[in-house]
Design a protein around this motif. Sequence first.
Motif: not given
Length: 393
Positions: A297-305, A344-347, A354-357
């Motif tokens: 909802a904040n427009g952040k792209l959340v990636m998994a892989g 990870a996510e990207w704002d 890219v920030v690793d979660l």
Amino acid sequence: MGLSSRIATFVLGLAVLLAWLTDRHSLFLLTLKNHPSRLPQINAFADHKIVLADQIRNCEDVHLDEQRGFAILSCDPGRDTWNTVMGTFINATNPGTLYLYNYASTTTPDEANLHPLPLHNFPAAQRQTFHPLGIAYHPSTGHLFVANHAPTGPTVEVFTLDYTNPQNPFLDHHKTITHPLLHGPNALLAVSPHELYITNDHRFIRRAHPFLAALETYIAYPGGTVVHADLHSDRYKVVAHLPFANGVTALNSTHLAVASTTTPSVTVYRIDPTTKDLQATLSLRVKFLVDNLSTDANGKLVMAGHPHIPALGKVASTNWEVDYGGSGAGKPIGERPRAPSWVAEWDGNAEGKVVDLYVGEEFGSSSTAVRDVGRGVGIVSGLYERGVLVWRE
């Protein structure tokens, strides 16, 4: 053609070849760096736990209905013996299941909040070989679109979720979509109840062309496509090409993002409001092979892989040997193969990082990560994992 023109053509071809070799070399080095023995252990969550490990496994995709606080899960234990993307064709008669998980409930155990979704009006013959992969959910209408990798050929199944009774939800089947341009549907994005963007991960399908499909993967040939589908007019057209086209998500009303698994990168496209064609505006390189994407909802792209493809390949080829059913035949669950995860996510900003979660093996083979910003809750699914990982921020 004059000498100068031939020299120019040669130089241009050499530049393209060198760029490709550099790109493939970078992926090779990334594979070495991401070996499980050298992989960093990262956990940026305030709290997390693995839930439903005894109820579900091999869940590829997740979509949230944040207003009502539930997630729809696409799970397929039959992926152990039937995976058209990874090339496992042992047995297709162990079907997958779609689930509704009330993740927002804190008053009842997780097991009580998990509901298999019966498929009403779905032919029995199709149900017996139903192998769901990517899904797309349109919350305001309840439409659910499912990529089905059935042995008779790939389809996109169209359902409507009936949530009248939250304790007994079900899916009502409307239609089965087949089209020559949907030869390997992987991930889907529902722009409206009748408009979709659908990725085909390869040009050459593993079942029909095993060598060419493998070659396409390893050389990162841009044979993957993004198809725009208008179900009202029954019109389909290819709007983008890229290597191993995988996850797709809308960043906002004008842009969407598509994962290119073997590059590895995410490409951001601008949507032409008239033609629906896609124009690439940004390529985001990452340190792992991206599977699915979501936007919070904040427009952040959340990636998994997947950080280490050899480990994932070993799981894909041997997971069928594990005794998940408790019959006493096969390898014990404790000896099952493992493949690490990367979330990870990207704002969303071109200058953003890219920030690793999450990076690790506690929960393996991550394929999708989604986040409910309002509740501070996220869910990670695993392509070959038991249960799902639920995190809190």
